[in-house]
Scaffold this motif. Structure first.
Motif, PDB file in Angstrom:
ATOM      1  N   GLU A 198       0.958  -1.239  -0.100  1.00 45.64           N
ATOM      2  CA  GLU A 198      -0.073  -0.064   0.069  1.00 45.64           C
ATOM      3  C   GLU A 198       0.856   1.230  -0.016  1.00 45.64           C
ATOM      4  OE1 GLU A 198      -3.406   2.355  -0.323  1.00 45.64           O
ATOM      5  OE2 GLU A 198      -3.009   0.245  -0.656  1.00 45.64           O
ATOM      6  N   LYS A 199       1.993   1.418   0.533  1.00 43.20           N
ATOM      7  CA  LYS A 199       2.728   2.407   0.674  1.00 43.20           C
ATOM      8  C   LYS A 199       3.326   2.614  -0.759  1.00 43.20           C
ATOM      9  CE  LYS A 199       4.407   2.077   5.345  1.00 43.20           C
ATOM     10  NZ  LYS A 199       5.682   2.045   6.494  1.00 43.20           N
ATOM     11  N   ASP A 200       3.686   1.652  -1.210  1.00 38.87           N
ATOM     12  CA  ASP A 200       4.230   1.638  -2.699  1.00 38.87           C
ATOM     13  C   ASP A 200       3.458   2.396  -3.568  1.00 38.87           C
ATOM     14  OD1 ASP A 200       6.636   0.368  -1.982  1.00 38.87           O
ATOM     15  OD2 ASP A 200       5.736  -1.681  -2.449  1.00 38.87           O
ATOM     16  N   TYR A 362      10.178   5.082   1.960  1.00 39.39           N
ATOM     17  CA  TYR A 362       9.167   5.075   3.165  1.00 39.39           C
ATOM     18  C   TYR A 362       9.651   6.162   4.282  1.00 39.39           C
ATOM     19  CZ  TYR A 362       8.048   0.349   0.982  1.00 39.39           C
ATOM     20  OH  TYR A 362       7.721  -0.503   0.095  1.00 39.39           O
ATOM     21  N   SER A 363       8.731   6.480   4.909  1.00 41.88           N
ATOM     22  CA  SER A 363       9.040   7.468   6.000  1.00 41.88           C
ATOM     23  C   SER A 363       9.752   6.713   7.072  1.00 41.88           C
ATOM     24  CB  SER A 363       7.668   8.272   6.458  1.00 41.88           C
ATOM     25  OG  SER A 363       6.738   7.455   7.017  1.00 41.88           O
ATOM     26  N   THR A 402       7.422  10.567   0.073  1.00 36.69           N
ATOM     27  CA  THR A 402       7.174   9.337   1.132  1.00 36.69           C
ATOM     28  C   THR A 402       5.660   9.191   0.878  1.00 36.69           C
ATOM     29  OG1 THR A 402       6.601  10.828   2.929  1.00 36.69           O
ATOM     30  CG2 THR A 402       8.923  10.345   2.840  1.00 36.69           C
ATOM     31  N   GLU A 403       5.117   8.132   1.835  1.00 38.14           N
ATOM     32  CA  GLU A 403       4.067   8.089   1.682  1.00 38.14           C
ATOM     33  C   GLU A 403       2.994   8.883   2.105  1.00 38.14           C
ATOM     34  OE1 GLU A 403       5.176   5.887   5.379  1.00 38.14           O
ATOM     35  OE2 GLU A 403       6.068   6.567   3.570  1.00 38.14           O
ATOM     36  N   HIS A 404       3.607   9.940   2.851  1.00 32.87           N
ATOM     37  CA  HIS A 404       3.039  11.078   3.498  1.00 32.87           C
ATOM     38  C   HIS A 404       2.977  12.558   2.516  1.00 32.87           C
ATOM     39  CE1 HIS A 404       2.071   9.026   7.081  1.00 32.87           C
ATOM     40  NE2 HIS A 404       3.446   8.490   7.012  1.00 32.87           N
ATOM     41  N   HIS A 426       6.904  10.738   9.104  1.00 35.46           N
ATOM     42  CA  HIS A 426       5.710   9.909   9.684  1.00 35.46           C
ATOM     43  C   HIS A 426       5.362  11.036  10.790  1.00 35.46           C
ATOM     44  CE1 HIS A 426       3.549   7.196  11.961  1.00 35.46           C
ATOM     45  NE2 HIS A 426       3.623   6.395  11.253  1.00 35.46           N
TER      46      HIS A 426
END
Length: 443
Positions: A198-200, A362-363, A402-404, A426
């Motif tokens: 999901e992060k990807d 990723y964070s 990042t995912e954020h 994060h």
């Protein structure tokens, strides 16, 4: 095939043992990279010690197998290995003392002046697809530095494997340029498919939103690049100018998102310097004139990359500090991978009209703590770990994702960079990052 070429070919065939016996003490040996490695030769290369050979140095990149000469310190006096992109095999062998890392950018990965030390003889161990009727073989899965070594006068030992795809560009080699042929039909090395999490997908969608129709792209391998490729499938008229040709790119071509119609260099063709992936990828590039392999010194030259209109470079990093420095190849002083083409492609993309460069990560990640358990840490940090190699300097970073979220750092002050990077860290680590930024006077 002319009878002359056939006879020349036959006259150069030797067994693996016969080929290895031509290697001499103090030779500088260059092993073809990644999927182009001559696996049967490298599996037996340690045996040259039995022939009295000593003092050789071997340069490699992304070795695919756990070779005896790499992992066993017994052979350090015969073959010292200097790799410029570590794989798990090299990481594991580093502590033995007969393996070290060689820092360099991919576009400068081979020049004779780097290797012609003490008048050593250059020896290239490579692979080729079968010879055609005109006496030409193909370097197949890549020509990052292999063709250059041949042109620089290396003594060439080629494993000819009928399973290798025949490719076009700078991969063509005439039988007259090869000194020894070893025939072998071993199975080609492949990479397992990396699942997309999901992060990807979130990161991939952030990047895809920034990629315009008609852009030329460069991608790597892994979950994030795979997710970017999946998210780009709705785009139109994309082109590919890349270091590594991957399965995700095959998908983009077959989905119709890539047609190379808007490229400024090699319009209508995909350009890469090497390929590594699944058998499906190898089948796709076999005898396919729409995929062209060029020297690494050309594909990864930032000046050449910058000539592509709307060039987009997408790379990953292990850690990014609040200045924007990217540690993409080491964890502290521990070498993990290599610089490869990250700086080449990131700088090249930013030299392109309307070009963009992305660093994705990723964070957070989990690491082993002092108590032996697992702890979550931020990958956006006040300062890089002591001893970390800076793969992409703060002067060369553009977008970080990042995912954020996604932020642009290029042209921004340190104060702005700190604020922007904290915004995509994060949430659990943002207050600490703010505190550390003030504590250390970063802003």
């Amino acid at each position: 095939m002319t009878s002359n070429a056939k006879e020349i070919y036959k006259g150069k065939i030797k067994s693996i043992d016969g080929a290895l016996r031509t290697i001499k003490s103090n030779d500088f040996i260059i092993a073809a990279m990644a999927g182009s490695e001559p696996i049967p030769l490298l599996e037996e290369l340690h045996r040259i010690r039995d022939y009295g050979v000593r003092g050789c140095e071997l340069s490699n990149c992304l070795p695919m197998k756990d070779y005896e000469f790499i992992k066993n310190p017994e052979y350090a006096d015969t073959i010292f290995t200097a790799g410029w992109f570590y794989s798990p095999v090299m990481r594991k062998a580093h502590s033995t003392g007969n393996v070290s890392f060689a820092p360099q950018h991919l576009h400068n990965s081979f020049t004779k002046r780097l290797y012609a030390r003490d008048d050593r003889r250059l020896v290239l161990l490579c692979t080729c697809a079968s010879m055609d009727k005109h006496g030409y073989l193909s370097l197949s899965l890549g020509t990052t530095y292999e063709r250059q070594a041949i042109e620089e006068g290396a003594y060439v030992i080629a494993v000819v494997n009928p399973n290798l795809p025949r490719t076009f560009g700078d991969t063509l080699v005439h039988i007259s340029e090869i000194d020894i042929v070893v025939e072998s039909s071993y199975e080609l090395p492949t990479l397992p498919e990396v699942p997309i999490n999901e992060k990807d997908r979130i990161i991939g969608n952030y990047i895809a939103e920034m990629v315009e129709d008609g852009s030329t792209i460069q991608l790597g391998i892994g979950g994030i690049p795979n997710a970017v490729a999946e998210a780009l499938k709705i785009k139109k008229h994309l082109g590919i100018h890349t270091e590594m040709f991957t399965d995700g790119m095959v998908d983009l071509i077959q989905w119709g998102a890539v047609d190379n119609s808007h490229k400024t260099i090699y319009r209508g063709q995909t350009v890469a310097t090497f390929a590594l992936g699944s058998q499906r990828l190898y089948d796709f590039i076999d005898d396919n004139p729409s995929v062209v392999f060029r020297y690494g010194k050309w594909t990864n030259n930032p000046y050449i990359i910058g000539q592509n209109h709307k060039m987009v470079s997408i790379n990953t990093s292990l850690e990014v500090d609040l200045f924007g420095q990217c540690a993409s190849e080491s964890i502290g002083p521990m070498q993990f991978s290599g610089t490869g083409g990250q700086t080449d492609t990131a700088v090249g993309a930013q030299n392109s009209p309307e070009g963009k460069s992305f660093i994705a990560l990723y964070s957070t990640t989990t690491v082993k703590n002092e108590a032996g358990g697992r702890s979550t840490i931020s990958k956006i940090v006040p300062m890089l770990k002591q001893g970390a190699a800076v793969s992409l300097s703060r002067n060369d970073v553009d977008y970080v994702v990042t995912e954020h979220g996604i932020v642009r750092l290029r042209g921004r002050s340190i104060k702005e960079r700190v604020e922007r990077l904290i915004s995509i860290a994060h949430p659990d680590f943002r207050d600490e990052l703010k505190f550390q930024a003030k504590q250390h006077g970063i802003w």
